[in-house]
Design a protein around this motif. Structure first.
Motif, PDB file in Angstrom:
ATOM      1  N   ASN A 168       0.834  -1.192   0.000  1.00 22.25           N
ATOM      2  CA  ASN A 168       0.000   0.000   0.000  1.00 22.25           C
ATOM      3  C   ASN A 168       0.873   1.247   0.000  1.00 22.25           C
ATOM      4  OD1 ASN A 168      -3.119  -0.587   0.488  1.00 22.25           O
ATOM      5  ND2 ASN A 168      -1.931  -2.156   1.570  1.00 22.25           N
ATOM      6  N   PHE A 169       0.539   2.191  -0.890  1.00 21.68           N
ATOM      7  CA  PHE A 169       1.280   3.437  -1.020  1.00 21.68           C
ATOM      8  C   PHE A 169       0.487   4.566  -0.366  1.00 21.68           C
ATOM      9  CE2 PHE A 169       2.668   0.740  -4.463  1.00 21.68           C
ATOM     10  CZ  PHE A 169       4.043   0.953  -4.514  1.00 21.68           C
ATOM     11  N   PRO A 170       1.147   5.458   0.373  1.00 19.94           N
ATOM     12  CA  PRO A 170       0.428   6.539   1.052  1.00 19.94           C
ATOM     13  C   PRO A 170       0.006   7.650   0.101  1.00 19.94           C
ATOM     14  CG  PRO A 170       2.774   6.766   1.425  1.00 19.94           C
ATOM     15  CD  PRO A 170       2.594   5.478   0.658  1.00 19.94           C
ATOM     16  N   ALA A 171      -0.914   8.483   0.564  1.00 22.40           N
ATOM     17  CA  ALA A 171      -1.440   9.587  -0.244  1.00 22.40           C
ATOM     18  C   ALA A 171      -0.544  10.812  -0.093  1.00 22.40           C
ATOM     19  CB  ALA A 171      -2.864   9.910   0.188  1.00 22.40           C
ATOM     20  N   LEU A 172       0.687  10.690  -0.586  1.00 20.45           N
ATOM     21  CA  LEU A 172       1.679  11.756  -0.462  1.00 20.45           C
ATOM     22  C   LEU A 172       2.466  11.883  -1.765  1.00 20.45           C
ATOM     23  CD1 LEU A 172       3.226  10.974   3.046  1.00 20.45           C
ATOM     24  CD2 LEU A 172       1.711  12.889   2.494  1.00 20.45           C
ATOM     25  N   PRO A 173       3.019  13.057  -2.026  1.00 18.65           N
ATOM     26  CA  PRO A 173       4.009  13.143  -3.097  1.00 18.65           C
ATOM     27  C   PRO A 173       5.192  12.249  -2.739  1.00 18.65           C
ATOM     28  CG  PRO A 173       3.344  15.327  -2.335  1.00 18.65           C
ATOM     29  CD  PRO A 173       2.784  14.347  -1.362  1.00 18.65           C
ATOM     30  N   PRO A 174       5.862  11.654  -3.718  1.00 15.24           N
ATOM     31  CA  PRO A 174       6.930  10.693  -3.412  1.00 15.24           C
ATOM     32  C   PRO A 174       8.034  11.254  -2.521  1.00 15.24           C
ATOM     33  CG  PRO A 174       6.877  11.273  -5.748  1.00 15.24           C
ATOM     34  CD  PRO A 174       5.627  11.783  -5.155  1.00 15.24           C
TER      35      PRO A 174
END
Length: 255
Positions: A168-174
């Motif tokens: 799962n990837f967070p809701a943030l710019p990389p």
């Protein structure tokens, strides 16, 4: 490397394009990327299969198919029909629009397809992208930028039995992502779904489910909590659902 991609958001989903780009880089110039996806969205389908009805398969491009079935159907058709004589080396399910953490794992068609791949003996990975109203305009910013790096790290992890990995990837710019953590699935203390009444234009009342994220209520160090706070999470899952901690106590209670 031969990679099979599916999802539960449907053949036209933007997250599928992200997965294809990630897979193409992992497979390399000599590899193959095959896409077999539901023809329409099947979110919440879990591990459903079209056991009592037929399916229709449509070839819509080179190594690209849509199926009027569920995500797990796509995995089965891909492995046991389309790629039967040359099985995939890896199955990727996603990238899902919305995270699949905590109880979401139970309902997720994305996770269901990855589990089916694992049950068929194929190394399998589910990939999902958390998003929020305060997140970047590009909902898939972190998975698009970090997907290849994360996937390469996960491919070095052990795959045993029916095990597969849930990313799962967070809701943030990389550039704001805190890093990558291997962690357990964590159940939220608050309810996952609300049931909402909706008055339709025809005067009839319908009930709809509304997902409440409430990830802050999940235990510290769990997938839901860590992804909420900005980490990419990697969780090993498997299809063996026996509660080993209760097994002997249940036998003793039986007498």
């Amino acid at each position: 490397m031969r990679i099979l991609i599916t999802n539960d958001d449907g053949i036209n989903a933007p997250g599928l394009v992200v997965a294809e780009r990630i897979a193409a880089e992992i497979a390399g110039p000599e590899g193959e990327v095959w896409v077999i996806s539901p023809e329409s969205e099947r979110s919440g389908a879990s591990h459903a299969i079209s056991y009592t009805v037929g399916m229709r398969m449509h070839e819509i491009g080179e190594r690209r198919y849509s199926i009027d079935g569920f995500p797990a159907d796509c995995a089965l058709v891909g492995i046991h029909r389309i790629l039967r004589d040359a099985p995939p080396d890896l199955l990727i399910s996603g990238v899902n629009r919305g995270h699949n953490v905590a109880e979401d794992v139970i309902y997720s068609g994305t996770v269901g397809a990855a589990m089916e791949g694992a049950l068929s003996g194929i190394p399998s990975i589910a990939m999902s992208q958390f998003y929020s109203k305060d997140g970047p305009a590009d909902l898939f910013a972190s998975s698009r930028a970090m997907g290849v790096e994360v996937l390469r790290k996960v491919l070095k992890m052990p795959f045993r039995g029916s095990a597969f990995y849930n990313i799962n990837f967070p809701a943030l710019p990389p550039e704001e992502v805190l890093g990558i953590q291997v962690c357990p699935q964590g159940l939220r203390a608050d309810a996952t779904f609300d049931v909402m009444d909706y008055l339709a234009p025809n005067g009839r009342t319908y009930q709809f489910l509304r997902h409440g994220t409430r990830n802050s209520s999940a235990p510290e160090g769990s997938d839901a909590n860590l992804c909420y706070h900005g980490w990419v999470t990697v969780t090993p899952l498997h299809a063996q659902m026996t509660d080993m901690d209760l097994l002997e106590d249940a036998r003793a209670a039986l007498g």
